[in-house]
Design a protein around this motif. Structure first.
Motif, PDB file in Angstrom:
ATOM      1  N   THR A  52     -30.137 -32.030   8.950  1.00  0.00           N
ATOM      2  CA  THR A  52     -30.423 -31.993   7.515  1.00  0.00           C
ATOM      3  C   THR A  52     -31.916 -31.925   7.274  1.00  0.00           C
ATOM      4  O   THR A  52     -32.699 -32.548   7.986  1.00  0.00           O
ATOM      5  N   SER A  53     -32.320 -31.176   6.268  1.00  0.00           N
ATOM      6  CA  SER A  53     -33.731 -31.117   5.893  1.00  0.00           C
ATOM      7  C   SER A  53     -34.162 -32.468   5.339  1.00  0.00           C
ATOM      8  O   SER A  53     -33.411 -33.133   4.612  1.00  0.00           O
ATOM      9  N   ILE A  54     -35.352 -32.884   5.669  1.00  0.00           N
ATOM     10  CA  ILE A  54     -35.874 -34.146   5.179  1.00  0.00           C
ATOM     11  C   ILE A  54     -35.970 -34.148   3.649  1.00  0.00           C
ATOM     12  O   ILE A  54     -35.899 -35.191   3.003  1.00  0.00           O
ATOM     13  N   HIS A  55     -36.089 -32.968   3.070  1.00  0.00           N
ATOM     14  CA  HIS A  55     -36.199 -32.868   1.609  1.00  0.00           C
ATOM     15  C   HIS A  55     -34.851 -33.080   0.913  1.00  0.00           C
ATOM     16  O   HIS A  55     -34.802 -33.312  -0.288  1.00  0.00           O
ATOM     17  N   ASP A  56     -33.772 -32.999   1.677  1.00  0.00           N
ATOM     18  CA  ASP A  56     -32.446 -33.230   1.115  1.00  0.00           C
ATOM     19  C   ASP A  56     -31.965 -34.657   1.342  1.00  0.00           C
ATOM     20  O   ASP A  56     -30.889 -35.038   0.872  1.00  0.00           O
ATOM     21  N   ALA A  57     -32.750 -35.429   2.068  1.00  0.00           N
ATOM     22  CA  ALA A  57     -32.366 -36.811   2.365  1.00  0.00           C
ATOM     23  C   ALA A  57     -32.810 -37.743   1.243  1.00  0.00           C
ATOM     24  O   ALA A  57     -33.894 -37.589   0.684  1.00  0.00           O
ATOM     25  N   ASN A  71     -25.557 -40.397  17.799  1.00  0.00           N
ATOM     26  CA  ASN A  71     -24.945 -41.471  17.018  1.00  0.00           C
ATOM     27  C   ASN A  71     -25.702 -41.817  15.741  1.00  0.00           C
ATOM     28  O   ASN A  71     -25.349 -42.785  15.055  1.00  0.00           O
ATOM     29  N   LEU A  72     -26.728 -41.033  15.407  1.00  0.00           N
ATOM     30  CA  LEU A  72     -27.523 -41.313  14.211  1.00  0.00           C
ATOM     31  C   LEU A  72     -27.598 -40.075  13.325  1.00  0.00           C
ATOM     32  O   LEU A  72     -27.367 -38.950  13.782  1.00  0.00           O
ATOM     33  N   GLN A  73     -27.956 -40.283  12.070  1.00  0.00           N
ATOM     34  CA  GLN A  73     -28.242 -39.162  11.179  1.00  0.00           C
ATOM     35  C   GLN A  73     -29.544 -38.518  11.640  1.00  0.00           C
ATOM     36  O   GLN A  73     -30.540 -39.209  11.854  1.00  0.00           O
ATOM     37  N   THR A  74     -29.548 -37.214  11.797  1.00  0.00           N
ATOM     38  CA  THR A  74     -30.756 -36.519  12.253  1.00  0.00           C
ATOM     39  C   THR A  74     -31.319 -35.645  11.138  1.00  0.00           C
ATOM     40  O   THR A  74     -30.578 -34.985  10.420  1.00  0.00           O
ATOM     41  N   PHE A  75     -32.638 -35.661  11.025  1.00  0.00           N
ATOM     42  CA  PHE A  75     -33.318 -34.917   9.971  1.00  0.00           C
ATOM     43  C   PHE A  75     -34.468 -34.112  10.564  1.00  0.00           C
ATOM     44  O   PHE A  75     -35.073 -34.517  11.561  1.00  0.00           O
ATOM     45  N   LYS A  76     -34.761 -32.994   9.939  1.00  0.00           N
ATOM     46  CA  LYS A  76     -35.848 -32.140  10.401  1.00  0.00           C
ATOM     47  C   LYS A  76     -36.798 -31.841   9.244  1.00  0.00           C
ATOM     48  O   LYS A  76     -36.432 -31.940   8.071  1.00  0.00           O
ATOM     49  N   ILE A  77     -38.027 -31.496   9.590  1.00  0.00           N
ATOM     50  CA  ILE A  77     -39.014 -31.051   8.614  1.00  0.00           C
ATOM     51  C   ILE A  77     -39.015 -29.529   8.653  1.00  0.00           C
ATOM     52  O   ILE A  77     -39.349 -28.932   9.681  1.00  0.00           O
ATOM     53  N   PRO A  78     -38.616 -28.858   7.585  1.00  0.00           N
ATOM     54  CA  PRO A  78     -38.560 -27.390   7.588  1.00  0.00           C
ATOM     55  C   PRO A  78     -39.929 -26.790   7.904  1.00  0.00           C
ATOM     56  O   PRO A  78     -40.954 -27.223   7.364  1.00  0.00           O
ATOM     57  N   MET A  79     -39.936 -25.820   8.796  1.00  0.00           N
ATOM     58  CA  MET A  79     -41.185 -25.178   9.192  1.00  0.00           C
ATOM     59  C   MET A  79     -40.886 -23.796   9.757  1.00  0.00           C
ATOM     60  O   MET A  79     -39.723 -23.383   9.840  1.00  0.00           O
ATOM     61  N   SER A  80     -41.911 -23.079  10.113  1.00  0.00           N
ATOM     62  CA  SER A  80     -41.775 -21.725  10.630  1.00  0.00           C
ATOM     63  C   SER A  80     -40.862 -21.666  11.849  1.00  0.00           C
ATOM     64  O   SER A  80     -40.954 -22.516  12.753  1.00  0.00           O
ATOM     65  N   ALA A  81     -39.995 -20.675  11.869  1.00  0.00           N
ATOM     66  CA  ALA A  81     -39.113 -20.482  13.018  1.00  0.00           C
ATOM     67  C   ALA A  81     -39.871 -19.931  14.217  1.00  0.00           C
ATOM     68  O   ALA A  81     -39.343 -19.902  15.338  1.00  0.00           O
ATOM     69  N   ASN A  82     -41.105 -19.516  13.991  1.00  0.00           N
ATOM     70  CA  ASN A  82     -41.914 -18.939  15.066  1.00  0.00           C
ATOM     71  C   ASN A  82     -42.782 -19.968  15.771  1.00  0.00           C
ATOM     72  O   ASN A  82     -43.633 -19.615  16.590  1.00  0.00           O
ATOM     73  N   PHE A  83     -42.572 -21.269  15.429  1.00  0.00           N
ATOM     74  CA  PHE A  83     -43.351 -22.310  16.091  1.00  0.00           C
ATOM     75  C   PHE A  83     -42.427 -23.455  16.480  1.00  0.00           C
ATOM     76  O   PHE A  83     -41.439 -23.732  15.797  1.00  0.00           O
ATOM     77  N   ASP A  84     -42.766 -24.120  17.562  1.00  0.00           N
ATOM     78  CA  ASP A  84     -41.865 -25.099  18.159  1.00  0.00           C
ATOM     79  C   ASP A  84     -41.693 -26.371  17.345  1.00  0.00           C
ATOM     80  O   ASP A  84     -40.587 -26.736  16.949  1.00  0.00           O
ATOM     81  N   SER A  85     -42.794 -27.083  17.090  1.00  0.00           N
ATOM     82  CA  SER A  85     -42.673 -28.380  16.422  1.00  0.00           C
ATOM     83  C   SER A  85     -44.034 -28.862  15.934  1.00  0.00           C
ATOM     84  O   SER A  85     -45.074 -28.308  16.290  1.00  0.00           O
ATOM     85  N   LEU A  86     -44.001 -29.925  15.148  1.00  0.00           N
ATOM     86  CA  LEU A  86     -45.224 -30.563  14.661  1.00  0.00           C
ATOM     87  C   LEU A  86     -45.655 -31.668  15.616  1.00  0.00           C
ATOM     88  O   LEU A  86     -44.841 -32.233  16.350  1.00  0.00           O
ATOM     89  N   ASN A  87     -46.930 -31.997  15.571  1.00  0.00           N
ATOM     90  CA  ASN A  87     -47.412 -33.188  16.249  1.00  0.00           C
ATOM     91  C   ASN A  87     -46.689 -34.395  15.660  1.00  0.00           C
ATOM     92  O   ASN A  87     -46.453 -34.465  14.453  1.00  0.00           O
ATOM     93  N   VAL A  88     -46.326 -35.363  16.498  1.00  0.00           N
ATOM     94  CA  VAL A  88     -45.530 -36.495  16.031  1.00  0.00           C
ATOM     95  C   VAL A  88     -46.259 -37.313  14.962  1.00  0.00           C
ATOM     96  O   VAL A  88     -45.631 -37.844  14.032  1.00  0.00           O
ATOM     97  N   ALA A  89     -47.587 -37.395  15.065  1.00  0.00           N
ATOM     98  CA  ALA A  89     -48.340 -38.138  14.052  1.00  0.00           C
ATOM     99  C   ALA A  89     -48.291 -37.412  12.711  1.00  0.00           C
ATOM    100  O   ALA A  89     -48.129 -38.032  11.652  1.00  0.00           O
ATOM    101  N   THR A  90     -48.407 -36.089  12.752  1.00  0.00           N
ATOM    102  CA  THR A  90     -48.301 -35.293  11.523  1.00  0.00           C
ATOM    103  C   THR A  90     -46.911 -35.441  10.912  1.00  0.00           C
ATOM    104  O   THR A  90     -46.756 -35.618   9.695  1.00  0.00           O
ATOM    105  N   ALA A  91     -45.899 -35.387  11.761  1.00  0.00           N
ATOM    106  CA  ALA A  91     -44.518 -35.546  11.291  1.00  0.00           C
ATOM    107  C   ALA A  91     -44.319 -36.912  10.639  1.00  0.00           C
ATOM    108  O   ALA A  91     -43.627 -37.029   9.624  1.00  0.00           O
TER     109      ALA A  91
END
Length: 249
Positions: free
Chosen positions: A186-191, A215-235
């Motif tokens: 789920t997008s973090i903006h929908d949580a 076993n937990l609800q998982t959420f993501k921060i929507p971002m470009s499909a052309n990049f892997d992930s954000l730095n954990v501190a930024t997230a």
């Protein structure tokens, strides 16, 4: 004296710089044991020295002496040995949190820059506590404290035990766990934040353990499909902004 020889000994740590010293002196959960100051910085610390207990030694030295003691050039010119008095467990911190609370939960964070930045974000968005598993690095490491701009000495935290135990304790206390992962369902903006919310963040690369994600609800921060992930501190900053009381929820 090398930092590795003092960190973790009876709650002791090294604090660096005037800003961090101010936080250290203002928080009764910590005590100042000694202060080492460059000659040209002493005059600017009159107010801070007045706040020091009478039995705290203040050493004033030339730059070559400080650099020799530290083992490398100390540009800020202020070093303090602090001691953590408030060493509550994760269970005690959870019990002490208010009915409406926001907690940050960290699993396997091994980079001190990330740890410090996460604490800075936690302070900025007024998280009630940071709960850290035993595989993560120490937030009272000098670099982590410095990067946090003293927030590691301000936000209540506990570092102990497995991430599974921490999550179980939070769930028992009525916390809704939001596990952040690039593969979140789920997008973090929908949580919608719960009354008691815990944001779970894992190390970069491996991320959170698969057993937790299943076993937990998982959420993501929507971002470009052309990049892997954000730095954990930024997230953590984005997630805290979304779930903090400042978001309007």
């Amino acid at each position: 004296m090398r930092e590795r020889d003092i960190v973790g000994r009876e709650g002791r740590f090294i604090a660096e710089g005037k800003v961090v010293l101010n936080v250290l002196l203002a928080n009764p959960a910590f005590a100042l044991e000694s202060l080492l100051v460059l000659e040209n910085r002493l005059a600017g610390l009159t107010g801070q020295i007045k706040l020091c207990p009478a039995d705290v030694p203040v050493y004033c030295v030339a730059r070559d002496v400080m650099d020799t003691i530290a083992g490398f050039p100390m540009h800020r010119g202020i070093l303090a040995v602090g001691r953590r008095n408030d060493r509550r467990s994760s269970e005690e911190l959870i019990l002490a949190m208010p009915d409406k609370a926001l907690a940050v939960v960290l699993c396997g964070i091994s980079n001190h820059d990330n740890m410090g930045s996460i604490f800075r974000n936690a302070a900025a968005f007024e998280a009630d506590a940071v709960l850290i598993d035993e595989t993560s690095c120490d937030p009272l490491y000098r670099k982590a404290i410095r990067v946090s701009v003293g927030a590691a000495l301000k936000v209540p935290f506990a570092r102990e035990g497995s991430i599974e135990v921490i999550v179980t304790r939070l769930q028992s206390a009525g916390f809704e766990i939001f596990a952040l992962t690039p593969s979140g369902m789920t997008s973090i903006h929908d949580a919608k934040p719960a009354r008691r919310t815990a944001l779970l963040l894992g190390t970069e690369g491996e991320g959170l353990p698969k057993s937790l994600l299943e076993n937990l609800q998982t959420f993501k921060i929507p971002m470009s499909a052309n990049f892997d992930s954000l730095n954990v501190a930024t997230a953590s900053g984005i997630a805290l902004s979304r779930f903090s009381r400042f978001s309007g929820f």
